[in-house]
Design an enzyme around this catalytic site. Structure first.
Site, PDB file in Angstrom:
ATOM      1  N   ASP A   9      34.282  34.271  38.971  1.00 36.99           N
ATOM      2  CA  ASP A   9      34.297  34.813  40.322  1.00 36.99           C
ATOM      3  C   ASP A   9      34.226  33.579  41.375  1.00 36.99           C
ATOM      4  OD1 ASP A   9      33.950  36.655  42.672  1.00 36.99           O
ATOM      5  OD2 ASP A   9      32.473  37.862  41.468  1.00 36.99           O
ATOM      6  N   ASP A  54      36.501  36.547  45.756  1.00 34.48           N
ATOM      7  CA  ASP A  54      35.652  37.238  46.511  1.00 34.48           C
ATOM      8  C   ASP A  54      36.354  37.221  47.990  1.00 34.48           C
ATOM      9  OD1 ASP A  54      33.156  38.550  46.560  1.00 34.48           O
ATOM     10  OD2 ASP A  54      32.818  36.807  48.352  1.00 34.48           O
ATOM     11  N   GLU A  79      39.971  40.230  45.977  1.00 39.33           N
ATOM     12  CA  GLU A  79      39.250  41.382  46.563  1.00 39.33           C
ATOM     13  C   GLU A  79      39.456  41.335  48.047  1.00 39.33           C
ATOM     14  OE1 GLU A  79      34.667  42.704  47.612  1.00 39.33           O
ATOM     15  OE2 GLU A  79      35.180  40.767  47.804  1.00 39.33           O
ATOM     16  N   HIS A 117      29.645  46.121  41.818  1.00 37.04           N
ATOM     17  CA  HIS A 117      28.211  45.812  41.925  1.00 37.04           C
ATOM     18  C   HIS A 117      27.987  46.080  43.434  1.00 37.04           C
ATOM     19  CE1 HIS A 117      30.735  42.415  43.148  1.00 37.04           C
ATOM     20  NE2 HIS A 117      29.757  41.870  43.819  1.00 37.04           N
ATOM     21  N   ASP A 118      29.029  46.424  44.243  1.00 41.34           N
ATOM     22  CA  ASP A 118      28.783  46.823  45.723  1.00 41.34           C
ATOM     23  C   ASP A 118      28.766  48.333  46.200  1.00 41.34           C
ATOM     24  OD1 ASP A 118      28.765  43.886  46.027  1.00 41.34           O
ATOM     25  OD2 ASP A 118      30.914  44.025  46.658  1.00 41.34           O
TER      26      ASP A 118
HETATM   27  C1  GLC Z   1      32.097  40.453  48.042  1.00 41.75           C
HETATM   28  C2  GLC Z   1      31.239  40.515  46.949  1.00 41.75           C
HETATM   29  C3  GLC Z   1      29.771  41.085  47.587  1.00 41.75           C
HETATM   30  C4  GLC Z   1      29.316  39.914  48.475  1.00 41.75           C
HETATM   31  C5  GLC Z   1      30.396  39.533  49.608  1.00 41.75           C
HETATM   32  C6  GLC Z   1      29.766  38.418  50.185  1.00 41.75           C
HETATM   33  O1  GLC Z   1      32.193  41.736  48.764  1.00 41.75           O
HETATM   34  O2  GLC Z   1      31.424  41.589  45.866  1.00 41.75           O
HETATM   35  O3  GLC Z   1      28.648  41.302  46.734  1.00 41.75           O
HETATM   36  O4  GLC Z   1      28.138  40.392  48.950  1.00 41.75           O
HETATM   37  O5  GLC Z   1      31.569  39.518  48.993  1.00 41.75           O
HETATM   38  O6  GLC Z   1      30.237  37.160  49.154  1.00 41.75           O
END
Ligand code: GLC
Length: 553
Positions: A101, A201, A251, A325-326
């Site tokens: 990641d 990310d 993402e 995880h979010d």
């Molecule tokens: C993404 C991650 C999340 C994190 C954010 C900032 O959305 O999945 O867990 O808090 O980025 O890095």
């Protein structure tokens, strides 16, 4: 448009590991890298091809590792480089590739680059987004995604810095070629260790506008989402690190289909696939995450249709997922996690695993794990949840109302430890877990489910197997079908002479036989009831039923 992506990733399944909650090998209450190695046979048995592991780099852990202080070193909390090398090699023996990641939109404010910037080094200030000003005037009215303003004042420098997330996560300045080179080094370093892919990310936020101005319509996101140079930055990163063709996923926050086609069409040489989140906002009242509403299944269906058919038309490739995880646990969010718990879990899985794209299973989802059920603010650990608890109280909500909102929306819902066994620590640790374990681990756990051919786990295993054995699922085209009930999703996959009809009901009563004539000449490929309820050539769906029927033309 033809794409070679289908044959490359269409039959693959990715499993997401949220490291601190997966499996603890040393009894400190936090999951670790050796804990993954111990569970590799379980993962191989499920049939997954890649493991995406959330960040284990050196970090103050303000945002559980998404605040990286050193991209090339492993935080001792999670293990050592030797542990990782062992994991890569042991996973490789089982045909499983490791995906890391990469958090490249921002670093932790504890990162050496930021520390040097704070100490006055202008070369390092140019690694970030600093703005001159005075303490009384924010440079823009943009909001942090974790609540509050997106700028923080540094009195010693007389400057503000930008943080789209927590104040301890400073946004990097991708306009600076030095920053891009540093990040390329990071990729080359891990690629050299033998990892097979990367998740990037919030990567569509990396390109900020030339001028910073107030947003009179929103929180600022329209100025930096899918920003002006994002495609060129990605192309450069991919070309210079030689990761084209690897398992890469971006993402994408608040993105568009057109941009995701560009990110993921193989001819663009950017990424293999994209995550978008539009379908996970259908229960946000007025688009507000912290305002509760029942999921709107009609919009869910419309979004799936648009994204599935739109990405296919443009040669793009979707990552398919309900959960990470979010996000809260899907079985608690999109169905009935008590009376129809098993049916809901299996219906949701069927609905996305048979779509066009690459499915992601978030740890514990294959067991039907539910929301955490926390009822006191002290049980929460997540920085966003704690920030919003305060914000909700400030907005005039009572503590009970604020807790009810967190119980539905907090990211901690999916961050409780994987339920491996019925014992009091759920088989996760011998120590004190860093976050609470839901009581239902006594019945919902891997030990019980792996042994049970009728479990949610066994159902997931069958779905993963189908993707590998049926090119129709891995490579076929997709078309959505109209159904009268707005609680039913129906689509068709086709390849050559074969057709697969997939039906998923998001309710107890879908209102009688479906208006889709299916006749008799089908083979039932999978379903969460033991048979097909037919009458006059039509199917009637039972509570939270999902079903896939194959027809040979
Ligand atoms: C993404 C991650 C999340 C994190 C954010 C900032 O959305 O999945 O867990 O808090 O980025 O890095």
């Amino acid at each position: 448009m033809e794409s070679s992506q289908e044959s490359r990733l269409g039959d693959k399944v990715v499993y997401q590991i949220y490291l601190r909650s997966f499996n603890d090998s040393n009894g400190d209450g936090v999951g670790d890298i050796r804990g993954i190695t111990q569970r590799l046979d379980y993962l191989a048995d499920l049939g997954v091809d890649y493991l995406w592991i959330t960040p284990f780099f050196v970090s103050p852990q303000n945002d559980n590792g998404y605040d990286v202080a050193d991209y090339q070193a492993i935080d001792p909390l999670f293990g050592t480089m030797g542990d990782l090398e062992e994991l890569i090699s042991e996973a490789g023996k089982r045909g499983i590739g490791i995906m890391l990641d990469m958090v490249f939109n921002h670093t932790s404010t504890s990162h050496e680059w930021f520390r040097r910037a704070l100490a006055g080094d202008e070369a390092y200030q140019d690694y970030y987004i600093f703005r001159e000003g005075d303490a009384g005037h924010l440079p823009t009215n943009w909001a942090s995604k974790f609540g509050g303003p997106a700028w923080e004042w540094v009195p010693s420098l007389g400057k503000w810095y930008l943080h789209l997330f927590d104040v301890s996560q400073a946004d990097l300045n991708w306009e600076n070629p030095k920053v891009r080179e540093e990040l390329e080094d990071v990729i080359r370093f891990w690629k050299g260790k033998g990892v097979k892919g990367f998740r990037f990310d919030v990567v569509n936020l990396i390109s900020k506008p030339a001028a910073f101005e107030d947003d009179d319509e929103g929180d600022g996101r329209r100025f930096y989402t899918d920003g002006r140079h994002v495609h060129e930055f990605l192309k450069e990163l991919v070309a210079k690190t030689g990761i084209d063709g690897m398992a890469t996923v971006g993402e994408m926050s608040s993105t568009s289909i057109d941009n995701c086609i560009r990110y993921s069409n193989p001819s663009e040489h950017e990424l293999a696939m994209t995550f978008n989140f539009h379908h996970l906002k259908v229960d946000y009242k007025d688009g507000e995450k912290w305002e509760l509403m029942d999921p709107d299944i009609a919009s869910l269906r419309r979004l799936f249709r648009n994204w599935q058919e739109g990405m296919e038309a443009g040669g793009g490739w979707n990552a398919l997922f309900w959960s990470n995880h979010d996000q809260p646990r899907p079985v608690s969010r999109f169905g009935d996690d008590t009376r129809y718990w098993r049916q809901t879990a299996e219906m949701l899985a069927t609905c996305i695993h048979l779509m066009r794209g690459t499915p992601y299973i978030y740890q514990g989802e294959e067991l039907g794990m539910t929301n955490a059920g926390f009822s006191s603010i002290d049980e929460y650990r997540d920085v966003e949840s704690k920030n919003y608890y305060r914000i909700l109280l400030d907005q005039g909500k009572t503590p009970e109302e604020a807790l009810e909102t967190l119980a539905a929306r907090s990211r901690d819902n999916s961050r409780t430890p994987v339920q491996w066994a019925p014992d009091d620590k759920a088989g996760f640790t011998t120590g004190t877990p860093w976050i609470g374990i839901p009581d239902n681990h006594v019945t919902i756990n891997a030990e019980a489910e792996v042994a049970d051919p009728d479990s949610v786990w066994s159902y997931y295993r069958r779905l993963v197997g189908l993707r590998k054995s049926m090119p129709l699922i891995a490579e076929g085209d997709i078309r959505f079908l109209d159904v009268a009930s707005d609680k039913v999703i129906a689509y068709e996959r086709t390849l050559g002479d074969e057709r697969l009809l997939v039906l998923a009901s998001f309710c107890e009563d879908a209102g009688g036989p479906l208006p889709i004539p299916v006749g008799e000449g089908f083979e039932r490929v999978i379903g969460n009831y033991p048979d097909v309820l037919m009458g006059e050539g039509r199917v009637t769906l039972r509570p939270y039923e999902a079903l896939a029927l194959r027809f040979a033309v």
